[in-house]
Every structure is written in C-alpha cells, then in structure tokens.
Write an enzyme that holds these catalytic residues in place. Structure first.
Site, mmCIF file in Angstrom:
data_model
loop_
_atom_site.group_PDB
_atom_site.id
_atom_site.type_symbol
_atom_site.label_atom_id
_atom_site.label_comp_id
_atom_site.label_asym_id
_atom_site.label_seq_id
_atom_site.Cartn_x
_atom_site.Cartn_y
_atom_site.Cartn_z
ATOM 1 N N ARG A 152 -55.377 27.454 -12.392
ATOM 2 C CA ARG A 152 -55.775 28.826 -12.729
ATOM 3 C C ARG A 152 -54.563 29.713 -12.971
ATOM 4 O O ARG A 152 -54.644 30.695 -13.702
ATOM 5 C CB ARG A 152 -56.710 29.369 -11.633
ATOM 6 N N LYS A 157 -51.275 17.094 -1.929
ATOM 7 C CA LYS A 157 -52.505 16.310 -1.856
ATOM 8 C C LYS A 157 -52.253 15.066 -1.001
ATOM 9 O O LYS A 157 -51.189 14.467 -1.099
ATOM 10 C CB LYS A 157 -52.921 15.840 -3.260
ATOM 11 N N GLU A 182 -53.301 25.404 -8.794
ATOM 12 C CA GLU A 182 -52.261 25.762 -9.757
ATOM 13 C C GLU A 182 -52.787 25.941 -11.168
ATOM 14 O O GLU A 182 -52.214 26.694 -11.962
ATOM 15 C CB GLU A 182 -51.153 24.694 -9.736
HETATM 16 N N1 BES Z 1 -56.425 19.242 -10.609
HETATM 17 C C1 BES Z 1 -57.167 19.622 -9.464
HETATM 18 C C2 BES Z 1 -58.673 19.442 -9.640
HETATM 19 C C3 BES Z 1 -59.173 18.042 -9.855
HETATM 20 C C4 BES Z 1 -59.627 17.303 -8.776
HETATM 21 C C5 BES Z 1 -59.234 17.499 -11.111
HETATM 22 C C6 BES Z 1 -60.096 16.022 -8.965
HETATM 23 C C7 BES Z 1 -59.717 16.206 -11.306
HETATM 24 C C8 BES Z 1 -60.146 15.467 -10.234
HETATM 25 C C9 BES Z 1 -56.888 21.090 -9.141
HETATM 26 O O1 BES Z 1 -55.634 21.553 -9.473
HETATM 27 C C10 BES Z 1 -57.055 21.271 -7.675
HETATM 28 O O2 BES Z 1 -56.303 20.704 -6.946
HETATM 29 N N2 BES Z 1 -58.030 22.083 -7.274
HETATM 30 C C11 BES Z 1 -58.282 22.362 -5.897
HETATM 31 C C12 BES Z 1 -58.470 23.857 -5.739
HETATM 32 C C13 BES Z 1 -58.520 24.319 -4.316
HETATM 33 C C14 BES Z 1 -57.170 24.130 -3.660
HETATM 34 C C15 BES Z 1 -58.916 25.763 -4.305
HETATM 35 C C16 BES Z 1 -59.527 21.593 -5.502
HETATM 36 O O3 BES Z 1 -60.457 21.490 -6.303
HETATM 37 O O4 BES Z 1 -59.545 21.064 -4.394
HETATM 38 ZN ZN ZN Z 2 -54.681 20.599 -10.988
HETATM 39 MN MN MN Z 3 -54.201 21.171 -7.962
#
Ligand code: BES
Ligand code: ZN
Ligand code: MN
Length: 508
Positions: free
Chosen positions: A356, A282, A354
């Site tokens: 899922r 990220k 991750e």
């Molecule tokens: N933990 C994050 C989702 C999240 C984002 C929770 C902001 C709380 C606040 C999750 O693991 C994630 O990174 N999801 C990605 C999925 C994508 C790579 C398909 C996302 O939502 O961007």
């Molecule tokens: Zn996450």
């Molecule tokens: Mn994530």
C-alpha cells in the site's frame, strides 16, 4: 511460443503428433463435440461409445488418449472434456473451450505439431481456443538447463505448432481473433516469466530495464525514476519500502498513446520484487513464494504492451511501483513516519504492509494526470486470499458502476473475480496518534482496510478501482486448464478488456 495457424483441412489427412477433439457430458453419457465429425466417422460413428468404454464422461478437465483410426496421418487422438453439453443453440462457452484447449496443449509438451478439432462456431471460439493453446503450452525452464541433454530439453519444450481446424484463414473476423489472442497471450506469458524469475535476478532495476527494451520495441514512451529522482521528487512511500534493500527502487511510467483516442486509462501495479516482510519479517513458510509480489506490476506492463500491439484507440499509462522489501540497518522500522508523494504522512506500524505504501505514491502520481479512470493491481493482502480463495481476485472501487463493469469484463475473459466493499467504519482503525494515517488497521477485513488506505491517495473526483490478486497471482497447486504452476498472469486479460471497452466507448 507455439505457432498457430487456421486451417479448413480435414482431420484424416493432417500430419501431426495428435488430433485434439472435444467430448461433452450428455444426459446419457459422453457426446462427441462438433468439429470431430471426421474422427467419429472413422470410428464408424461409435466414438462416443469408445470414449465411454475408456472411462470418459466429458467432464471439464478430463483427458483421454486413444489411437487414431486407420488411414489417419496422425498417431493419436486426444479427447478433452468440455463439461455439460450446452442447451440448444447456446454453443460451447469461450471459457470451456479455452480450458479444454489448455489441458490438451499442456499434455502436448515436447510434441512438434497438433491439430485442434474443437467446436468453432464463430470468431470468439477461434480466439478462445487460440488463447487456451498459447497459455496452456507455457513452461518456464530458463533455470533448468544446467547439465540436461538436448533431448531432455526438447521433451519439455512447449508444443511447437498448432493448427486450429474449422478456423477460416481467409475470414477477417477469424484472423483478427487469432491475432488478438496471439498478442495478449504472448504478453501474458511474458508477465508469467517475470513473476517466475527469481528475485536475485529480477531486481527493480532489472525490471525497469526490461520495460525500457519493450518500450523501444513497441514505440511506447517511458520514464524511469531511480532512487535519486525519487528522493528529489519526494516519493517517500516507494523510498521507505526500498530503503532496506541493496537493490534500489524504481518508479516506471510507461505510456501508450493513440492518435484517435479521447479517453485515458491509468493502470498502477504493485511491483515488490521480493517481499521478506522487512523488519516485520515473515516467518519461514510465508516467504518462499514472495517473488510473486510484483505480479500486479507484471500485469500492468503486459496490458500496456498489449494495448499498443492491438493499436487500441485509447491512451493507457502504466505505472510500475518497483521495490524490494528487505530488513537491514537502513530499513524502515515499525514506528517510522514516512512523508508520502502526496504530502500525507504515514506511520508504518508493520513493514510487511508495504504494498500500500508503494502504491500510494504511484496512485498519487497517476492522479496528477487526471485520467478518466485508475485501476491498480496488487498482491496486496493475505486476507483477500482467505476471503476468496486462490483463484478469485477481489474488486474494490470508489464507484459502484465501475466496479460492476470490471467484474463483467473479468467474467467475459474468463477471470474469476468478485466485488468487495469499502466499509467506512474500518477507516478509523488506521487513525494514528502521530501521523495522518497508519499503514495498518483492524485485522478483520484486512483486504478492505488496505483498499481504504489506497483510496486516500487517489486524486479528488477520479474514478478508481483496486484489484487484489493475492490469491490467483501465483498457483502453488498443480496446473489446471490453461493455468500453469507458478506465475499465472492474473488480471492481464481483464485489464486488456477494460482498455478495449474504453476504446469502444462502452466504459465510462
Ligand atoms: N505480499 C503480501 C500479501 C500476500 C500474501 C500476497 C500471500 C500473496 C500471498 C503483503 O505485502 C502482506 O504482507 N500483507 C500483510 C498485511 C498486514 C501486515 C497488514 C498480510 O496480508 O498479512
Ligand atoms: Zn507484499
Ligand atoms: Mn508484505
């Protein structure tokens, strides 16, 4: 935590730092809410006018301080807004009371004692006010005590004592409502503590150890699978996500069994103690709050312990899928294929998807026991946050009636939630040339794609729902109502309500 008592005493003789009263929004200005009659009388029945002069309207979230009238043993009156005066006979809603009590409790940080003279029509009102006080008074200062004086600490300490006037200490229903609110709020606040604890301290092993202590305290059965056990049993999803971190993953199974129960609920929580994104790292600006990525597991943990403390006649199993998502030489790569606990293979296209992966393994493990229903809770997608904002969680399910029942339960306890679909056409976006499925699909509808992925790992014929709490799990803005900054404890009260409804035979 704040100590709560019910009292039928009159407000004037009460020795407290403050008396909290309700003010509502009437057609012609603010209206003093029932419960504050004695205070109003001491102002010669002109309290509404005094409040209006001070700028009060009765709007929700509003707070007005005024000196207590002569003869009162408390120095301060705090008037909190309850919103619009209810139509004849409907009474003040539980959520309005919960929020008003929360606003007052929050501003009473550092105070020793407060009396709450809010409208108490029934036991439900007692429970709502108690929850508002206990949740609103929450603070997280564990990491702030370095160098600060005892006085500075005391000034920040949560309200020590609260008396709910109009609550009847000898009324069975009032007492039960207070006991329920206390148990659930204590566990919910513990979930907030876990969420707020920095990820260098709350590793998967540390979380599992905390669960072990709680299990002992509340007579729950617990099983902790460490990385060795996970490897032996083939939990490829949890292991894959955890492989990049020096802090090894865990799968915790926490079981509450009631001798009288004939129903079994399984709650599954995403417990990523820190989500850096892994190799699909990220960017800065997106990782500072990612200690909150175990909020689903914290909610499940709190709900199982609450069910035990309330002695609900339902069996509840909590599954905490704990791992840290980090990049390193041993981390899972985009392109890797994982063999999951279910036997299915997953091509990891993005290591940041991750949640899922760990949930898939835990859902399959939960399915093996053939529970009457499974509910998973996860900070799963940024997409759900974009769709519903930061206060509402999304509900997806493989059963329309179950999804509606959860929505109703959430509404009943004051948690904003909204039903979301699982459109079949989005499934093919996750087709992989190499494996059974990929961990990513179309970008559009990303929250629903994640839900469709999870559905593949729910046992045949099992009723299942998925709560995506990415929005409401962590409050990045200012505190409001009974919700503090930081970890909120989202979904705890909905899960507890589901367990209660199941115990009462009103669900499934
Ligand atoms: N933990 C994050 C989702 C999240 C984002 C929770 C902001 C709380 C606040 C999750 O693991 C994630 O990174 N999801 C990605 C999925 C994508 C790579 C398909 C996302 O939502 O961007
Ligand atoms: Zn996450
Ligand atoms: Mn994530």
């Amino acid at each position: 935590m704040t100590a709560l008592t019910l009292s039928t005493s009159a407000a004037p003789g009460l020795r407290a730092d403050a008396i909290v009263i309700g003010v509502a929004k009437g057609a012609k200005g603010p209206v003093v809410a029932p419960g504050a009659e004695a205070v109003d009388k001491a102002y010669d029945g002109k309290l509404a006018g005094v409040l209006e002069t001070l700028g009060a309207s009765g709007a929700e979230g509003e707070l007005t301080k005024l000196p207590a009238p002569a003869g009162f043993k408390s120095a301060l009156v705090i008037a909190v807004g309850l919103g619009t005066v209810p139509d004849d006979g409907t009474g003040y809603g539980a959520e309005a009371l919960r929020r008003a009590a929360g606003v007052a409790a929050r501003t009473l940080g550092g105070a020793k004692k407060a009396a709450f003279a809010l409208p108490v029509e029934d036991a439900a009102a007692v429970g709502a006010i108690a929850e508002g006080v206990l949740l609103g008074a929450y603070s997280f200062d564990v990491y702030k005590d370095n160098g600060s004086t005892a006085k500075a600490k005391a000034d920040k300490a949560p309200l020590a004592e609260a008396t709910l006037l109009g609550g009847k200490p000898r009324d069975a229903a009032h007492k039960a409502a207070l006991a329920r609110a206390t148990a659930v709020s204590e566990e919910l606040n513990r979930a907030r503590d876990l969420i707020n604890t920095p990820p260098n301290d709350l590793t998967p092993a540390a979380f599992a150890a905390i669960a072990q202590r709680a299990a002992k305290e509340h007579g729950l059965k617990i099983q902790v699978l460490d990385d060795k056990a996970l490897t032996k049993d083939g939990y490829g999803g949890i292991l894959g996500v955890g492989s990049g971190s020096a802090a090894t993953p865990r799968l915790v199974k926490l079981s509450y069994t009631s001798p009288g129960a004939d129903k079994h609920l399984a709650f599954v929580g995403k417990g990523i103690t820190y989500d850096s994104g892994g190799i699909s790292l990220k960017p800065a600006g997106h990782n500072e709050t990612m200690k909150c990525d175990m909020s689903g597991a914290a909610a499940v943990f709190a709900a199982v312990v609450s069910a035990a403390r309330l002695g609900l006649e339902v069996n509840v199993t909590g599954w905490l899928a704990l791992a840290e998502n980090m990049p390193s030489g041993s981390a899972v790569r985009p392109g890797d294929v994982l063999r999951m606990y279910s036997g299915k293979t997953v091509e990891v296209l993005n290591t940041d998807a991750e949640g899922r992966l760990v949930l898939a393994d835990a859902l399959w493990a939960a399915s093996a026991e053939n529970p009457d229903a499974i509910v998973d809770v996860a900070t799963l997608t940024g997409a759900m946050m974009l769709a519903l904002g930061s206060r509402t969680f999304g509900i997806m399910a493989n059963d329309d009636a179950f999804r509606s029942a959860i929505h109703e339960a959430a509404e009943e306890v004051g948690e904003p939630a909204w039903p979301m679909p699982l459109p079949e056409h989005l499934r093919k976006g996750m087709d992989s040339p190499t494996a059974d499925i990929a961990n990513m699909g179309e970008r559009m509808g990303g929250g629903l794609v994640a839900g469709l992925f999870l559905r593949e790992f729910v046992g045949e014929g099992i009723t299942w729902a998925h709560l995506d709490i990415a929005g409401p799990a962590f409050n990045e803005g200012g505190a409001f109502g009974y919700t503090p900054k930081g970890g909120t404890g989202s979904a705890v009260r909905t899960l507890v309500r589901l367990a209660e409804l199941t115990a009462e035979g009103d669900l499934g």
